[in-house]
Design a protein around this motif. Structure first.
Motif, PDB file in Angstrom:
ATOM      1  N   HIS A 194     -31.672   2.239 -17.568  1.00 38.76           N
ATOM      2  CA  HIS A 194     -30.452   2.648 -16.881  1.00 38.76           C
ATOM      3  C   HIS A 194     -29.436   1.509 -16.894  1.00 38.76           C
ATOM      4  N   ASN A 195     -28.236   1.801 -17.378  1.00 44.41           N
ATOM      5  CA  ASN A 195     -27.163   0.802 -17.491  1.00 44.41           C
ATOM      6  C   ASN A 195     -27.579  -0.419 -18.315  1.00 44.41           C
ATOM      7  N   SER A 243     -30.850   1.640 -10.124  1.00 43.57           N
ATOM      8  CA  SER A 243     -30.237   2.892  -9.655  1.00 43.57           C
ATOM      9  C   SER A 243     -31.044   3.605  -8.582  1.00 43.57           C
TER      10      SER A 243
END
Ligand SMILES: *[C@@H]1O[C@H](CO)[C@@H](O)[C@H](O)[C@H]1NC(C)=O
Ligand SMILES: *[C@@H]1O[C@H](CO)[C@@H](O)[C@H](O)[C@H]1NC(C)=O
Ligand SMILES: *[C@@H]1O[C@H](CO)[C@@H](O)[C@H](O)[C@H]1NC(C)=O
Length: 503
Positions: A71-72, A454
């Motif tokens: 994520h990211n 997240s």
């Protein structure tokens, strides 16, 4: 935390009509000698991955080479910077009033290449300082020796599919017992199982379902047993500690009262938990019979010349069986299970071997994590199942927790803990399960594996935009403190007027 949940299996719960557990809190109290703790793991909080002397592990490697999997594109290079802030972390732990802090040692920080010839003095110093700081503050250190972070050179020789890993793990265990065992009395050899071997949602992203995960499974179990026997032979008499393993203890509940669904749920338990627990904890040892039979049969149907499930020799069965002083369980949620059609044409996978459909009831309150729904009865049922199946072992809940966006007023987290701790109290007092300790996951928000930053499980908030990684207590800190002090599940309104105001 990490749960291996294949989302495509989570379909609408049409058959489930059972009511979720009510909100009544248990009136029982935690026994006098019951231990409360809080947990973290090395890669998720430490940072300091690029400091001198520290070796590369699979998370360092894959966050750089396959950033798109995270994520990211985030990584644990800095994480919570606990490598520099551990004294502050210990203050946070102490503020909770817990008995112990469960943390993990980063193998590649102590042995940069994973092998025993090169010991990193700075790595040893870090863990020595952390252990001493905890003890000076009256907190017992509980160490997880391996929490998913394999040194890269060991991955390059096959990781946990290489049987020699059991020997290298034994060497690593010897170094930990030798340097820290005078002060550490609870050792957890492994956390969870073979994530990333049979699927693509976790490092090392091997994704060879039905093959790599079973080989890894056997090697992990043998490695655990080697560490246990080593402790028995050379350390136990002087150090007088306990050695166990931590397994994923989510519950699998039949999706209907039909016999085939009841059997499917039992099959899920054996394939998810039993494959690790049975060899060590079951009086007969070895892989569960049902797993053995199914994988042997299906392998034959698929044209393999040997079963994809490795075999333990009679000598190994005996060597592994009984190598425990306690059983650690990470329990977060429950999955509903229905029997699935046999489809011989499907390609090899452990899902095909298990032959189930797994889903959750959409009415169960959902956390931030896609797989995490609140169903506390699953905790109680899992504890009873483990007691009955594995000869009533001493159990420590080594993880339990709730994810959100990192809110400081984390009422949903408190409600989750209330219900799960109530379920544990019922298991102790009504079902006479031998639960000796409970560990909240997690001390603070951290690097949540492929979900990056997240999903937040922390009792303390961490500001990841702040170079100083400022920590702030959430409301759940006040609540957990009061539970520990009073040894019962307290109501939210009992905690503080400050909290009431926020409601
Ligand atoms: C395995 O195959 C044998 C022989 O075909 C059969 O009797 C048995 O029921 C099968 N077991 C399972 C678990 O599929
Ligand atoms: C992910 O990146 C976006 C865009 O830079 C940012 O707004 C968001 O806060 C990041 N999320 C997390 C959890 O870091
Ligand atoms: C987090 O830290 C950044 C940088 O120091 C700061 O601008 C921001 O206000 C902080 N956020 C919170 C919620 O404190």
């Amino acid at each position: 935390m990490y749960v291996l949940a294949c989302l495509s299996y989570i379909v609408a719960a049409v058959f489930w009509s059972g009511a979720a557990t009510d909100d009544v809190l248990s009136k029982h109290r935690f026994p006098k000698d019951f231990l409360f703790g809080v947990a973290s793991s090395a890669y998720q909080v430490e940072g300091g991955r690029n400091v001198n002397g520290n070796g590369e592990n699979i998370w360092d490697y894959f966050t750089k080479t396959k950033p798109e999997k995270f994520h990211n594109s985030s990584n644990g290079d800095v994480a919570c910077d606990s490598i520099n802030k551990f004294r502050e972390d210990v203050k946070l732990v102490k503020n909770l009033g817990v008995d112990f802090y469960r943390f993990s040692v980063s193998w590649s920080r102590v042995l940069p290449e994973g092998y025993s010839n090169n010991i990193n003095k700075d790595g040893l110093r870090y863990y020595n300082d952390l252990i001493n700081e905890l003890i000076a503050n009256g907190i017992e250190p509980m160490i997880t020796m391996y929490h998913y972070d394999l040194p890269l050179p060991l991955h390059q020789i096959g990781g946990w599919t290489n049987p020699y890993l059991a020997y290298y793990f034994e060497d690593y265990a010897r170094i930990l017992f030798s340097y820290f065992g005078d002060r550490v009395k609870h050792w957890i050899t492994f956390n969870g199982g073979c994530a990333g071997y049979g699927e693509d949602g976790f490092a090392p992203f091997l994704n060879q379902p039905g093959i790599a995960n079973y080989i890894c499974n056997q090697v992990l179990v043998l490695a655990h047993a080697k560490a246990y026997h080593l402790y028995d032979r050379e350390f136990r008499m002087l150090q007088k500690g306990k050695v166990g393993v931590t397994l994923e203890g989510n519950w699998y509940e039949p999706g209907s009262f039909a016999v085939e669904d009841i059997e499917a749920a039992e099959r899920a338990r054996e394939f998810k938990l039993g494959v690790y627990a049975n060899p060590i904890y079951h009086p007969e040892g070895n892989f569960p019979k049902a797993v053995r039979e199914r994988v042997d049969n299906i392998s034959r149907q698929e044209g393999y010349l040997r079963s994809r499930l490795p075999t333990f020799s009679a000598e190994e069965v005996e060597y592994v069986q009984g190598t425990y002083d306690f059983l650690g369980l990470n329990c977060y949620t429950t999955f509903l299970v229905k029997d699935a059609e046999e489809d011989v044409s499907e390609k090899t996978s452990s899902d095909k071997d298990i032959r189930i459909k797994m889903y959750q009831d959409k009415q169960w309150h959902k956390a931030k994590s896609s797989w995490l729904r609140v169903y506390p009865d699953g905790m109680r049922k899992m504890l009873k199942w483990v007691k009955d199946k594995y000869d009533d072992p001493e159990i420590i809940i080594t993880e339990n927790g709730y994810s959100d966006n990192g809110e400081l007023v984390d009422i949903e987290r408190i409600k989750y803990y209330q219900k799960y701790l109530s379920a544990i109290l019922e298991a102790i007092h009504e079902d006479e399960v031998n639960v000796r300790g409970y560990t909240a996951w997690s001390l603070m928000d951290n690097f949540e594996w492929i979900m990056g930053y997240s999903e937040k499980f922390g009792l303390y908030h961490v500001n990841f935009s702040d170079p100083n990684r400022k920590r702030t207590a959430k409301k759940s800190v006040d609540w957990y403190k009061k539970v520990i002090r009073e040894r019962r599940v307290v109501e939210i309104k009992e905690v503080s007027s400050r909290l009431k105001g926020d409601l």
